[in-house]
Structures are given as C-alpha cells and as structure tokens.
Design a protein around this motif. Structure first.
Motif, short mmCIF file in Angstrom:
data_model
loop_
_atom_site.label_atom_id
_atom_site.label_comp_id
_atom_site.label_asym_id
_atom_site.label_seq_id
_atom_site.Cartn_x
_atom_site.Cartn_y
_atom_site.Cartn_z
N HIS A 95 41.32 41.77 34.95
CA HIS A 95 42.04 43.02 35.21
C HIS A 95 41.67 43.56 36.60
CE1 HIS A 95 43.89 46.94 34.46
NE2 HIS A 95 42.77 47.49 34.88
N HIS A 124 43.36 41.49 39.28
CA HIS A 124 44.79 41.79 39.37
C HIS A 124 45.04 43.11 40.10
CE1 HIS A 124 49.02 41.91 38.27
NE2 HIS A 124 48.84 43.12 37.80
N GLN A 125 44.23 44.12 39.79
CA GLN A 125 44.39 45.42 40.45
C GLN A 125 44.16 45.30 41.95
OE1 GLN A 125 45.29 48.46 38.89
NE2 GLN A 125 45.79 46.98 37.28
N GLN A 131 44.52 42.57 43.81
CA GLN A 131 45.60 41.77 44.39
C GLN A 131 46.86 42.60 44.60
OE1 GLN A 131 45.82 38.65 41.49
NE2 GLN A 131 44.42 37.29 42.59
N GLU A 132 47.14 43.48 43.67
CA GLU A 132 48.36 44.30 43.76
C GLU A 132 48.26 45.38 44.83
OE1 GLU A 132 51.39 44.05 42.03
OE2 GLU A 132 50.50 42.07 41.70
N LYS A 133 47.07 45.94 45.00
CA LYS A 133 46.93 47.08 45.91
C LYS A 133 46.63 46.68 47.34
CE LYS A 133 44.42 51.45 46.44
NZ LYS A 133 43.46 52.40 45.83
N TYR A 134 45.84 45.63 47.52
CA TYR A 134 45.33 45.31 48.86
C TYR A 134 46.01 44.05 49.40
CZ TYR A 134 41.83 48.75 47.54
OH TYR A 134 41.21 49.90 47.12
N LYS A 135 47.27 44.20 49.79
CA LYS A 135 48.02 43.09 50.35
C LYS A 135 47.47 42.72 51.72
CE LYS A 135 50.95 42.73 46.95
NZ LYS A 135 50.93 41.55 46.06
N GLU A 163 38.87 50.95 42.38
CA GLU A 163 39.01 49.98 41.29
C GLU A 163 37.66 49.33 40.95
OE1 GLU A 163 42.82 50.72 43.19
OE2 GLU A 163 40.91 50.03 44.03
N ALA A 176 51.90 46.42 32.56
CA ALA A 176 52.36 45.03 32.53
C ALA A 176 53.51 44.85 31.56
CB ALA A 176 51.20 44.11 32.15
N ALA A 192 56.63 46.31 33.09
CA ALA A 192 57.18 45.43 34.13
C ALA A 192 57.88 44.24 33.51
CB ALA A 192 56.05 44.96 35.05
N ASP A 225 52.10 36.17 50.28
CA ASP A 225 52.45 37.58 50.47
C ASP A 225 53.04 37.80 51.85
OD1 ASP A 225 51.53 38.21 47.94
OD2 ASP A 225 49.54 38.85 48.63
#
Length: 394
Positions: free
Chosen positions: A34, A37-38, A40-44, A92, A115, A118, A263
């Motif tokens: 978890h 994943h958090q 990866q989603e926030k810190y492109k 996070e 999730a 989505a 990305d």
C-alpha cells in the motif's frame, strides 16, 4: 519479527515533522505494498524503491528461508525510502511508520475504497466507450501516437534520454542473467557442502572397520569434513544474503526506473495528444468562421473549446517538463547509488569466497598435519630393531 506474516518496524528519526523520535508498529506485506502504491501515484518522476515480488506459492509454504529473505528485502525497501531526499519527508511514509493499528486500518480501508471506485469507473464497458470516443475525437494521428511499437514519440524525445532508456533495457537483461548465475553458483556451493558432509559420514563408517592409527585417521578426516561443511554453510548463507539477494534487488530497481520511463512516455503522449486536440479544434473554428451564416453561439462555443484545449496543452507541457526535470535528477542520484551498491556487492562476494577458501585451507591443512603425525608414528613402529622386538616378545 513477531511471526511469519508480520513485521515489527522500529523507527528512530530526528525529523521535526514526526510526533516522536522513536516508534514501533506492526506491518504486513500488504501494508508495504500500500505504501509503495501511494508513493508511485503521488511522486511521478521519482524512482520508488522496489518491493520484493509477491510469490503466492512460497507464501503458502512460508518456509523460514522465504520468510527471512522477504524480511531482508522489506528492510532494504524501507531503508531506501527513508534515505531518499524527498520520500523520507513524505506524509505517506510518516503515516506508515507512526500510525496505530486502528489508524492504519482506516488508511487501508480508504485505499481499498479508492481502488474499488477506480475499478468500477474503469470497467470494460466504460473503457470501451472511452476508447471509441477518444479515437473519434482525435482521429488517426492520435492512433499512430498510441499504437505501434510504443516508440512513436521518440522523435520528440531527447536523443540522450533515448540512449539512457536503451541502456536500462540492456542493464536489466544483464543483471537478470547475473542473478540467475549467482543463484546457480550458490546452489552449487550448497550441493558441494552436502556432498562433503556425505563424504565425511561415509569415511566415518569406513573407519569403524579399521583398527589403530588407520581408524583414527578416518575419524579425523570425518571430523574435519564436518567442520568444513559448517563453514561452507555459513559461506553459502553469506553468498545468498550479500550477493544473490542484492543482485535480485538490483534487477527490481532497474524495473522501477523503467516504470518512471513509462510515466515519462505517457506524459509525452498526453502532451502530443493535447497539441493535436488544439490543432483539430482550431480547424473546426476556422471552418465555422469561413462558413457564411454560422450561428454566433456555435462560433462562441468553438472559440471557447479552442481556449480550453490550449489551457490543457499548457498544463500538459508543464507536467511533462516537471516530470523530465525530476527524472533527470533522480537518474543521477540512482546511478551514483547503484555504483556504490555494485562496488559493495563485489567486495562482499570476494570476502565470502575468500572466507570459504580460508576455512577450507585451514581445515585441510590441520587434517594434513594430523595425518602426517599418524604416518610418522607408523613409520617409527615399522623401523624398530629386530632385537628390540625380540626382547619385547620375551
């Protein structure tokens, strides 16, 4: 570690944002997943340290070796996140390290809800409808960008970056092969240790049929073989922990970098599609202006659509450029870190091999001295004068 499925995570920090300098929480593998994943989603654009693979078969078996290997890999993941200049200060990570069981359960439930939402929004029917609308709106030009080999955007990319991307592809391939051979080498060392142990046991049984010094020589040989096996077992554990496992983690790390490359490619495609959308809407607006009797409201709507498309184009350009800037810094940081890791890995490999060789030389040299002593005793007995032997008989 408390049990086969849970980890005790202890934290010590000097960061002012944390509520206390030390903390201790219980986390499972899904909690680590978890967190990953958090991030990866926030810190492109940031290279997120990789988690170990989720092996369902080994998890079911839950062997001690698998449990220890996973524990080490999760510790490496967490230490790398905590050492990252950006991720270390992320809320996070702080929540993961400080949240109580109840607070963390709420966070996990929230993540599962997001999730699920989505997934519901992106069901097969919705995806199909969106895809059809997408191609209708953007036409064949957008199709050529998204389709094909996935390299349609290379013409718009920095040639130096393309070299880096190709280098990463080759690096992953060679690292994967190196890890495969390292696992094979460790396996052969284990097999050699088992063969040595069985050899020593067979000599011990053989020695029971002998007498005197010969029996003692076989006993000593068996004992030295057992010592050598114990040393080799430690050496194999060191190889697995300090050579094979880091190589496996290095492969996962390269894959994390290629995920950031994906990305970047997605951001570039989004920018190219936004540009195509602007061009298409400008053509539509121009046709309306060139058509006598076009309703004013349609002209105003077309002009508004052009303005909105241009705003999306500016936004996509900013997003792409920010990701490129972040990724450039990350690649430099990652490459320095990787070079240091590779140097340490080779050093540890050499130390493990030297240690096993040293223990082997020590064991066999000691045995040789003992056997030479036994042989010397036998030689002295065989060289005794006949009269001395006769006197002894009287």
């Amino acid at each position: 570690m408390l049990c086969t499925a849970s980890l005790q995570v202890r934290t010590r920090t000097k960061l002012a944002q944390y509520n206390r300098p030390t903390s201790e929480v219980i986390r499972r593998f899904r909690d680590f997943a978890h967190l990953e994943h958090q991030l990866q989603e926030k810190y492109k654009g940031i290279i997120i340290p990789p988690l170990p693979e989720k092996n369902a078969v080994q998890k079911f078996q839950m062997s001690q070796e698998f449990t220890e290997e996973r524990r080490r890999a999760l510790q490496v993941f967490l230490n790398r996140v905590a050492a990252h200049p950006v991720l270390s200060k992320s809320p996070e990570l702080q929540l993961f390290l400080e949240a109580t069981e109840d607070t963390w359960a709420v966070e996990m439930a929230r993540g599962q809800s997001v999730a699920a939402g989505a997934g519901a929004a992106g069901g097969p029917k919705s995806v199909l409808e969106n895809t059809v609308g997408f191609f209708k709106g953007l036409g064949a030009a957008a199709t050529s960008i998204v389709g094909g080999s996935g390299r349609a955007g290379d013409a718009a990319e920095d040639p130096e970056y393309i070299k880096v991307r190709d280098y990463l592809t080759a690096l992953e391939s060679h690292l994967s092969e190196a890890h495969r051979q390292a696992a094979r080498l460790t396996g052969k060392e284990v097999e050699l240790g088992e063969a040595t142990l069985e050899f020593g046991q067979s000599l011990e049984r053989l020695g029971r049929l002998e007498e005197g010094n010969v029996s003692e020589a076989f006993s000593q040989l068996s004992s030295r073989a057992a010592e050598l096996v114990a040393a080799r077992r430690k050496g194999c554990e060191a190889l697995a922990a300090k050579f094979e496992a880091p190589l496996k983690e290095a492969v996962r790390s390269v894959r994390s970098v290629t995920a950031v490359c994906s990305d970047r490619a997605a951001a570039l495609v989004a920018h190219m599609m936004a540009k195509h959308d602007v061009d298409a809407k400008k053509v539509k607006w121009a046709k309306l202006r060139g058509t006598p009797g076009s309703p004013p409201e349609r002209l105003a709507e077309a002009e508004r659509e052009v303005s909105e498309a241009e705003a999306r184009l500016r936004s996509s350009k900013i997003a792409y450029e920010e990701l490129v800037s972040t990724m450039t810094e990350e690649l430099n940081r990652w490459q320095k870190e990787r070079s240091a890791d590779m140097s340490a890995l080779l050093r540890d490999f050499a130390l493990a091999q030297a240690s096993m060789s040293s223990e082997g030389v020590k064991a066999w040299s000691g045995l040789l001295a003992e056997l030479q002593a036994v042989q010397g005793t036998q030689t002295l007995a065989a060289a005794a004068p006949p009269q001395a032997a006769a006197a002894a008989a009287q």
